[in-house]
Design an enzyme around this catalytic site. Structure first.
Site, PDB file in Angstrom:
ATOM      1  CB  CYS A 112       0.968  17.342 -28.483  1.00 54.79           C
ATOM      2  SG  CYS A 112      -0.424  17.768 -27.375  1.00 54.79           S
ATOM      3  CB  CYS A 157       1.602  18.939 -22.738  1.00 50.98           C
ATOM      4  SG  CYS A 157       1.760  18.838 -24.542  1.00 50.98           S
ATOM      5  CD  GLN A 162      -2.663  -1.168   2.599  1.00 44.86           C
ATOM      6  OE1 GLN A 162      -3.582  -0.393   2.765  1.00 44.86           O
ATOM      7  NE2 GLN A 162      -2.296  -2.051   3.523  1.00 44.86           N
ATOM      8  CG  HIS A 184      -2.706   2.585  -2.110  1.00 41.15           C
ATOM      9  ND1 HIS A 184      -2.697   2.592  -0.730  1.00 41.15           N
ATOM     10  CD2 HIS A 184      -3.823   1.904  -2.469  1.00 41.15           C
ATOM     11  CE1 HIS A 184      -3.760   1.929  -0.276  1.00 41.15           C
ATOM     12  NE2 HIS A 184      -4.443   1.506  -1.307  1.00 41.15           N
ATOM     13  CB  CYS A 201      -2.488  20.274 -25.259  1.00 45.78           C
ATOM     14  SG  CYS A 201      -1.964  18.940 -24.142  1.00 45.78           S
ATOM     15  CB  VAL A 203       3.150   5.762  -2.908  1.00 46.30           C
ATOM     16  CG1 VAL A 203       1.714   5.295  -2.973  1.00 46.30           C
ATOM     17  CG2 VAL A 203       3.297   6.900  -1.878  1.00 46.30           C
ATOM     18  CG  ASP A 204       7.812   4.018   0.719  1.00 43.75           C
ATOM     19  OD1 ASP A 204       8.331   2.984   0.239  1.00 43.75           O
ATOM     20  OD2 ASP A 204       7.108   4.011   1.742  1.00 43.75           O
TER      21      ASP A 204
END
Length: 255
Positions: free
Chosen positions: A147, A161, A114, A132, A164, A116-117
């Site tokens: 693009c 971007c 779980q 996650h 856009c 995200v590190d």
């Protein structure tokens, strides 16, 4: 080590021996890790990181599409701050024990996290199922056009971007978003096929990730909870070990 900690470790010895035997006998093991294993390396939990300047913001401001669209610069800088915190710490003995077990037993372990590190990957674990997402990668906020190339994104807070204006965002799961479909599907399949599941360093309160323990249990696997405090998954457990990942995993994954 204090007398209290020593007494607690001695009390856990029979459970550690049982867990180690189950690990040695299992053909397929799934490990689900949560914030506790990262906290042992010094990474504050999501809410604990909201100190100082960041304490004025609600979690939903920092981790939702609405919050990002409302103030993309502030949210992007929040995630940059978190990346800086992660970069200063190292994987601990729990992360390393999992990576070393995988090397000794290729194909025997599926690691779902779980967190995200990226500490599991830095420790040497391969093919980690990041339920996650990943703090250290980005994706486009809106559906990318022809693009939109991440490697050509225009620098800024956040990068965007240059054609856009589509903004990059952290590739993590925000409030109201589904878990990555393919990643979670693989985790569910592994949970349904394993002999043993280790649930490590999680309060068992965040679903659907926590539900993987229920899947494993229904399909006949043994479930071991490794956590210093009671968790929401204790009722599912065949064995509960009250200890930290760094102290327990090297012991039970030594085979």
């Amino acid at each position: 080590m204090t007398n209290e900690e020593l007494a607690g470790q001695t009390e856990q010895e029979p459970s550690l021996a049982v867990a180690a035997a189950w690990v040695a006998a299992a053909k397929k093991i799934v490990v689900l890790t949560g914030a506790g294993i990262s906290a042992e390396s010094g990474i504050p939990t999501f809410r604990d990181a909201q100190t100082g300047f960041w304490a004025q913001y609600k979690p939903e401001d920092m981790a939702s599409e609405k919050g990002y669209r409302t103030n993309p610069t502030m949210v992007w800088r929040w995630y940059e701050y978190r990346r800086e915190l992660v970069a200063k710490v190292d994987p601990n003995a729990g992360h390393l024990a999992l990576a070393e077990f995988e090397k000794r037993h290729p194909g025997a372990i599926t690691l779902a996290t779980q967190n995200v590190d990226g500490l599991h990957q830095r420790a040497g674990s391969s093919d980690v199922l990041c339920l996650h997402g990943d703090l250290n990668t980005q994706k486009w906020l809106d559906t990318p056009r022809d693009c939109c190339y991440i490697e050509h994104a225009q620098a800024g807070d956040p990068p965007s971007c240059d054609v856009c204006g589509n903004m990059l965002r952290p590739a993590v799961v925000w409030f109201g978003e589904a878990l990555p479909y393919k990643v979670f599907g693989r985790a569910q399949d592994a949970a349904s096929e394993c002999d043993l599941m280790l649930v490590v360093g999680t309060a068992g309160a965040v679903y659907p990730a926590a539900g993987l323990a229920n899947v494993a249990k229904r399909c006949g696997a043994k479930v071991v909870i490794v956590n210093p405090a009671p968790s929401g998954l204790d009722d599912v457990a065949d064995l509960k070990i009250r200890g930290t990942a760094a102290a327990v995993l090297p012991r039970i994954l030594a085979s």
